[in-house]
Design an enzyme around this catalytic site. Structure first.
Site, PDB file in Angstrom:
ATOM      1  N   GLU A   1       0.871  -1.172   0.000  1.00 36.36           N
ATOM      2  CA  GLU A   1       0.000   0.000   0.000  1.00 36.36           C
ATOM      3  C   GLU A   1       0.913   1.229   0.000  1.00 36.36           C
ATOM      4  OE1 GLU A   1      -2.790   0.397   3.247  1.00 36.36           O
ATOM      5  OE2 GLU A   1      -3.614   2.215   2.359  1.00 36.36           O
TER       6      GLU A   1
ATOM      7  N   ARG B   1       5.741 -13.091   9.058  1.00 36.54           N
ATOM      8  CA  ARG B   1       6.417 -11.842   8.720  1.00 36.54           C
ATOM      9  C   ARG B   1       7.777 -11.778   9.396  1.00 36.54           C
ATOM     10  NH1 ARG B   1       2.784  -7.966   8.932  1.00 36.54           N
ATOM     11  NH2 ARG B   1       4.142  -6.213   9.329  1.00 36.54           N
TER      12      ARG B   1
ATOM     13  N   LYS C   1       5.006   0.816   9.135  1.00 35.15           N
ATOM     14  CA  LYS C   1       5.095   2.090   8.417  1.00 35.15           C
ATOM     15  C   LYS C   1       4.573   3.236   9.273  1.00 35.15           C
ATOM     16  CE  LYS C   1       3.215   0.148   4.731  1.00 35.15           C
ATOM     17  NZ  LYS C   1       2.642  -0.105   3.404  1.00 35.15           N
TER      18      LYS C   1
END
Ligand code: ATP
Ligand code: MG
Length: 601
Positions: free
Chosen positions: A42, A304, A314
């Site tokens: 994104e 992850r 982020k």
């Protein structure tokens, strides 16, 4: 930015893991003619090293199995996204997979946008990615599919599988129930297809304010999987979008957009992190409910990457930038790909790290020392050896005449003769490291002391005859004698002393700013037990010194990596350096100074 060291390093061998095994099995069973993966960030921030793992996995699988991997902007939320992020992501991915470019085609020809067309599976939206130069390509965008996505939603309504709901966001939440309490049907669930179609068209036309209505999939409000309780698939947002401008005020949600973008692009293996495992039934429900033709994409999940001494979200990295706790997204202390690149981390070291840590289903924390090890291994191979003194102390060789200059030959790389040699001037005044002299040394100190001897690397042995101090008692100069017989080829060259130190010739040295970076956090788990990560920022994560460098470092080739002998790996900062006035950054020290600190790792 050039990432071309003298030796490009060795390519990691093809790894094996459960996802690659599944891919190999799918190919062997003839389920797909070609593997097609995607990396779908994104554009709401810069990519970090966690994303590097996903990039290397997705592009790496495409490369290994002769497939394709699309870089796709997952850009369905206009309020958080920005063109700056799109551009940085493109640059980061191109840099990271650059060495693999001939095998993994991840972009599409610039300006070629899939058209809104049929929704019956007959139209193939897949574009052959460009193989040409990077100026001719751009990423895929989920927002390029807003028209086909809208048509898919209309089709779902027509099939009686989606409805327009007027519940407020708060009520929608209330009706959803909890993991151990079933939800309740929305009072708008049984609207007719005709009414739903009309309302959905008016939502698109901008007739309603933000939050007034949503489109929801009609699945099962009592499902134990909360994501199947009539999830919202479209919401109203009167906001400009970085890619589609003001065309839309109705935006699809992640779950709806993602599986269908995968479908449109012909993705076969949609690989994501474990938190999406619970979304998989919804991913499959949407594709199956639309009765789409041709092999459907499937979602696979892996753990992850978490790294010690690092935060990897982020949103939190943005907080560091916004609060000026770092100088920007590309601050060399940041775990962003742009920060690592600016710090001098070669792309190959990141790829080696990403492949080396493997792919599993178990969440854990990888020790940042593993990354640092991969980095040192890579830099050791590619970095040219140079002499530099970070904290200079003057040495005067009293047996050399003022103006007398000798030259010594030094190899540029200890194991790579092709890297050549260079001449080091040697004169009456030298700089050595302040740390390499002690007035009152402890036991086992083998460097220079009053009356003691040390070898100057590539040159000869010197003896310290006199220590000059200022009024405050600070050592400001050492008066020494050089024993030139001990130089290479000299009659006494075999003479042994216990210590060897680095040096530069003072009149020939270049003064330059050197930025010494260290870990950004002092704690291995910055957020342990809910602690604010900003409370454990390392106050010594950056130290700036004016160093004395050997003359050959005055005009470093851009992108060149250096080992300043005994000190670590450095490179000229691509941002702050000026022609003839380089600013060097320390990429990494020679050795890990952290592991010996008890309890820290
Ligand atoms: P963050 O939580 O850091 O903001 P994100 O998951 O929201 O990251 P996206 O842009 O949605 O970021 O991620 C793009 C892809 O990268 C996704 O497929 C995601 O699963 C993957 N990814 C994100 N973080 C990691 C990580 N730490 N390790 C491995 N893959 C990751
Ligand atoms: Mg995300």
């Amino acid at each position: 930015m050039s990432d071309a060291p003298a030796n490009p390093g060795t390519a990691p061998t093809a790894p094996s893991d459960f996802i690659r095994d599944l891919v190999a099995a799918d190919l062997a069973a003839g389920r797909y003619s070609q593997i097609h993966t995607r990396f779908p960030p994104e554009p709401n921030g810069y990519l970090h090293i966690g994303h590097a793992k996903s990039i290397c996995l997705n592009f790496g699988i495409a490369r290994q199995f002769g497939g394709l991997c699309n870089l796709r902007m997952d850009d369905t939320n206009p309020t958080k996204e920005d063109l700056e992020y799109v551009e940085s992501i493109m640059a980061d991915v191109q840099w990271l997979i650059g060495g693999w470019a001939d095998h993994c085609l991840g972009f599409k020809p610039k300006g070629k946008t899939p058209e809104a067309q049929s929704v019956n599976g007959q139209t193939d939206y897949h574009l052959a990615p460009a193989t040409g130069g990077s100026a001719d390509v751009e990423p895929f965008y989920a927002s390029d599919y807003f028209v086909p996505l809208y048509n898919f939603a209309v089709q779902l309504i027509t099939l009686g599988q989606a409805y327009v709901c007027d519940l407020s966001p708060e009520d929608t939440e209330k009706y959803r129930g909890t993991p151990d309490r079933p939800g309740t049907n929305s009072p708008f669930r049984d609207r007719s297809v005709a009414e739903n179609l009309e309302l959905f068209a008016r939502m698109k036309a901008g007739d309603f304010r933000d939050g007034a209505r949503t489109l929801r999939a009609k699945i099962d409000m009592t499902s134990p999987n909360i994501w199947l309780r009539d999830p919202v698939i479209y919401r109203i947002r009167h906001a400009a979008h970085h890619h589609t401008g003001n065309t839309w005020c109705l935006y699809p949600l992640y779950d709806f957009a993602h599986c269908l973008s995968d479908y449109i692009e012909g993705i076969t293996h949609s690989i994501c992190t474990l938190e999406f495992e619970v979304h998989r039934p919804l991913y499959d429900w949407i594709l199956q409910s639309l009765g789409l033709a041709r092999p459907l994409p499937h979602q696979f999940e892996f753990a992850r990457l978490n790294l010690s001494y690092t935060i990897m979200s982020k949103r939190k990295l943005l907080a560091l930038v916004n609060e000026h706790l770092v100088t920007g997204w590309d601050d060399p202390r940041m775990p962003t790909i742009s920060g690592l690149r600016r710090r001098g981390v070669p792309a190959n070291a990141l790829r080696t790290f990403a492949l080396g840590i493997g792919v599993t289903k178990f969440n854990g924390v990888t020790d940042v020392a593993v990354l640092e090890h991969a980095l040192r291994e890579e830099l050791n191979q590619v970095a040219l050896r140079r002499l530099a003194v970070l904290r200079p102390l003057k040495v005067v060789l009293t047996n050399l005449a003022p103006g007398e200059v000798l030259e010594f030959e030094a190899g540029n790389h200890p194991t790579d003769p092709d890297a050549g040699t260079r001449k080091l001037p040697f004169s009456r005044e030298l700089w050595i490291e302040q740390d390499d002299f002690m007035d009152v040394p402890p036991p086992k100190y083998f460097r220079l002391r009053p009356g003691g001897e040390v070898r100057l690397k590539y040159a000869c042995i010197i003896r310290c005859d006199e220590v000059v101090k200022d009024a405050a008692g600070q050592v400001i100069e050492l008066r020494c004698t050089a024993d030139l017989d001990t130089r290479s080829g000299g009659p006494n060259s075999a003479k042994k002393v216990k210590g060897t130190i680095h040096w530069v010739s003072a009149p020939h040295a270049v003064a330059a700013e050197v930025r010494l970076y260290d870990r950004l956090f002092t704690e291995a788990e910055p957020e342990k037990d809910g602690r604010d990560f900003k409370s454990v920022l390392n106050p010594h994560s950056l130290e700036v010194v004016t160093a004395k460098l050997e003359a050959s470092l005055a005009q470093p080739e851009s992108g060149a990596r250096f080992q300043f002998e005994r000190l670590g790996y450095f490179w000229p900062d691509p941002v702050a350096s000026q022609p003839g006035q380089p600013v060097f950054l320390r990429t990494i020290t020679m050795k890990d100074a952290w592991t010996k600190e008890a309890g820290k790792v």
